[in-house]
Scaffold this active site. Sequence first.
Site, mmCIF file in Angstrom:
data_model
loop_
_atom_site.group_PDB
_atom_site.id
_atom_site.type_symbol
_atom_site.label_atom_id
_atom_site.label_comp_id
_atom_site.label_asym_id
_atom_site.label_seq_id
_atom_site.Cartn_x
_atom_site.Cartn_y
_atom_site.Cartn_z
ATOM 1 N N GLU A 270 0.800 -1.240 0.000
ATOM 2 C CA GLU A 270 0.000 0.000 0.000
ATOM 3 C C GLU A 270 0.826 1.281 0.000
ATOM 4 O OE1 GLU A 270 -2.704 -0.253 3.290
ATOM 5 O OE2 GLU A 270 -3.422 -2.236 2.724
ATOM 6 N N ASN B 242 1.742 -5.325 -3.035
ATOM 7 C CA ASN B 242 0.340 -5.562 -2.680
ATOM 8 C C ASN B 242 -0.378 -4.236 -2.417
ATOM 9 O OD1 ASN B 242 -1.736 -7.501 -1.918
ATOM 10 N ND2 ASN B 242 -1.421 -6.885 0.211
ATOM 11 N N HIS C 195 -10.793 -5.455 -1.637
ATOM 12 C CA HIS C 195 -11.798 -5.141 -0.617
ATOM 13 C C HIS C 195 -12.889 -4.357 -1.338
ATOM 14 C CE1 HIS C 195 -9.290 -6.433 2.712
ATOM 15 N NE2 HIS C 195 -8.288 -5.685 2.270
ATOM 16 N N GLU D 141 -6.826 -10.184 -0.689
ATOM 17 C CA GLU D 141 -7.565 -9.878 0.550
ATOM 18 C C GLU D 141 -9.058 -9.728 0.251
ATOM 19 O OE1 GLU D 141 -5.786 -6.617 2.729
ATOM 20 O OE2 GLU D 141 -3.750 -7.273 2.244
ATOM 21 N N ASP E 105 -12.807 -9.400 0.128
ATOM 22 C CA ASP E 105 -14.040 -9.432 0.918
ATOM 23 C C ASP E 105 -15.052 -8.536 0.225
ATOM 24 O OD1 ASP E 105 -12.962 -6.998 1.826
ATOM 25 O OD2 ASP E 105 -12.702 -7.682 3.878
HETATM 26 O O1 G3I Z 1 -3.333 -7.153 19.265
HETATM 27 C C1 G3I Z 1 -3.848 -5.941 19.797
HETATM 28 C C2 G3I Z 1 -4.351 -6.160 21.186
HETATM 29 O O2 G3I Z 1 -3.266 -6.525 22.021
HETATM 30 C C3 G3I Z 1 -5.024 -4.880 21.682
HETATM 31 O O3 G3I Z 1 -5.596 -5.108 22.930
HETATM 32 C C4 G3I Z 1 -6.123 -4.452 20.723
HETATM 33 C C5 G3I Z 1 -6.769 -3.133 21.141
HETATM 34 O O4 G3I Z 1 -7.175 -2.377 20.027
HETATM 35 O O5 G3I Z 1 -5.539 -4.272 19.468
HETATM 36 C C6 G3I Z 1 -4.969 -5.448 18.943
HETATM 37 O O6 G3I Z 1 -4.417 -5.162 17.693
HETATM 38 C C7 G3I Z 1 -5.328 -4.954 16.641
HETATM 39 C C8 G3I Z 1 -4.999 -5.969 15.549
HETATM 40 O O7 G3I Z 1 -5.797 -5.723 14.407
HETATM 41 C C9 G3I Z 1 -5.233 -7.407 16.012
HETATM 42 O O8 G3I Z 1 -6.547 -7.618 16.311
HETATM 43 C C10 G3I Z 1 -5.169 -3.549 16.117
HETATM 44 O O9 G3I Z 1 -5.630 -2.621 17.075
HETATM 45 C C11 G3I Z 1 -5.946 -3.366 14.837
HETATM 46 O O10 G3I Z 1 -5.628 -2.099 14.264
HETATM 47 C C12 G3I Z 1 -5.539 -4.439 13.844
HETATM 48 O O11 G3I Z 1 -6.301 -4.282 12.681
HETATM 49 C C13 G3I Z 1 -5.770 -4.929 11.549
HETATM 50 C C14 G3I Z 1 -5.397 -3.917 10.475
HETATM 51 O O12 G3I Z 1 -4.977 -4.593 9.304
HETATM 52 C C15 G3I Z 1 -4.261 -3.014 10.959
HETATM 53 O O13 G3I Z 1 -4.236 -1.853 10.264
HETATM 54 C C16 G3I Z 1 -6.835 -5.878 11.026
HETATM 55 O O14 G3I Z 1 -7.063 -6.925 11.971
HETATM 56 C C17 G3I Z 1 -6.379 -6.476 9.711
HETATM 57 O O15 G3I Z 1 -7.449 -7.207 9.133
HETATM 58 C C18 G3I Z 1 -5.979 -5.367 8.743
HETATM 59 O O16 G3I Z 1 -5.510 -5.979 7.572
HETATM 60 C C19 G3I Z 1 -5.135 -5.079 6.520
HETATM 61 C C20 G3I Z 1 -4.017 -5.735 5.741
HETATM 62 O O17 G3I Z 1 -2.976 -6.066 6.617
HETATM 63 C C21 G3I Z 1 -3.524 -4.812 4.637
HETATM 64 N N1 G3I Z 1 -4.625 -4.410 3.783
HETATM 65 C C22 G3I Z 1 -5.787 -3.858 4.449
HETATM 66 C C23 G3I Z 1 -6.292 -4.807 5.527
HETATM 67 C C24 G3I Z 1 -7.519 -4.263 6.184
HETATM 68 O O18 G3I Z 1 -7.251 -3.073 6.880
#
Ligand code: G3I
Length: 367
Positions: free
Chosen positions: A178, A222, A258, A288, A290
């Site tokens: 990205e 990607n 997406h 990815e 969805d």
């Molecule tokens: O692991 C921590 C946890 O310890 C904490 O308590 C909690 C509180 O917010 O956060 C947890 O981390 C989160 C993580 O997901 C795991 O669940 C982050 O806050 C959250 O921001 C993170 O979101 C992920 C996101 O990328 C990050 O920007 C999404 O799950 C994930 O699906 C998303 O995936 C991205 C791809 O990598 C790249 N392309 C877009 C896609 C969707 O945004």
Amino acid sequence: MFVQNRDPSKNSRTLLSKVAILTACVLGAWVSSAQTVATPPKTETPKTELSLRQLADARGFLIGGAISATVLDPDSPEYSETVAKEYNVVVTENAMKWAPINNAPGQFNFTLADLMLKYADAHKQVLRGHTLVWHEQLPRYVGEITDKAALLAAIKEHVQGVVTQYKGRIKMWDVVNETISDGPGNPLRENSPFVKIIGPEFIEMAFRWAHEADPDAKLYYNDYNTEGLNGKSDAVYELVKGLLAKGVSIHGVGFQTHVDMNFSVETSKMRENLERFRKLGLAVQLTEVDVQLKGDAPKAEKLQQQAKVYSDLLTTCLAVKCEAFLVWGVTDQFSWRSSFKPLLFDEDYLPKPAYFALRDVLLGTPK
Ligand code: G3I
């Protein structure tokens, strides 16, 4: 013939018992022949009951998705079972990103990523590495670097630390994720410390360092909103063409996909877009996928529309001989966009119309 017994009653008993034996034999033969007829011959699972994974395996195609640590949770067996049954390729949704795996300079924590790789190995699944250099989910120390040479050194240490750890075991990586912006003209994104402090050369260097660490790994760029022919996909096209011209080891492009249920493969000119990348000699993957539900139509209608989009996406992917079709999650319950119910399985792990639509495409499309 049987020998006459002097005691007529004995004779009649003997006769009776012989009749009984004969009857039993005849009956037995009938039952056993009836059984032979009634037992269906041993056949393979009917095609309509094959999983996505079985159908994809049969054609040498990768189908799968992003998985979270829930796959290791003994209290959520449905999650792990669904992934094992349906996916032949998995991606760690978050576990291999920079902050979770390398939260301090030179310090790597591979525990969770290793466990997830062990799960994939145990289920004979390919694990796709995601993602080495991304402006999100960065550790604090990276955000504090203001010097170009120091930031390049941090990228080198991170990329080579992670790729070396999984050398020969993770065979495909999202190296840069990205980095094109959505703004007018689609320049490199300004909210990335890599773009701001280093400039475009960080992209080339990340690929070179990843290749140096594992020359056999396949390396991908990607991005999202790049599925159709548009300004952003033009920018990605120019970027990867430039990398190829410089002899950088880049093997493919991931199109995140997406989208929502109103997405049209046709009007977005998705096939033409993917084909131009294929003509550069690059592999393409939908990485990815969805498809969000939108609007006020009855739910059943929306699910059908969602299924149609999934079907069109996979059809297009197969038509351009893409390498993989990856969905961004497993159940709607844990999707990053869960309220839009964008995935193949509902909250109870029941397959949705979109799941059956993908199966129909795999069944109906010649290899
Ligand atoms: O692991 C921590 C946890 O310890 C904490 O308590 C909690 C509180 O917010 O956060 C947890 O981390 C989160 C993580 O997901 C795991 O669940 C982050 O806050 C959250 O921001 C993170 O979101 C992920 C996101 O990328 C990050 O920007 C999404 O799950 C994930 O699906 C998303 O995936 C991205 C791809 O990598 C790249 N392309 C877009 C896609 C969707 O945004």
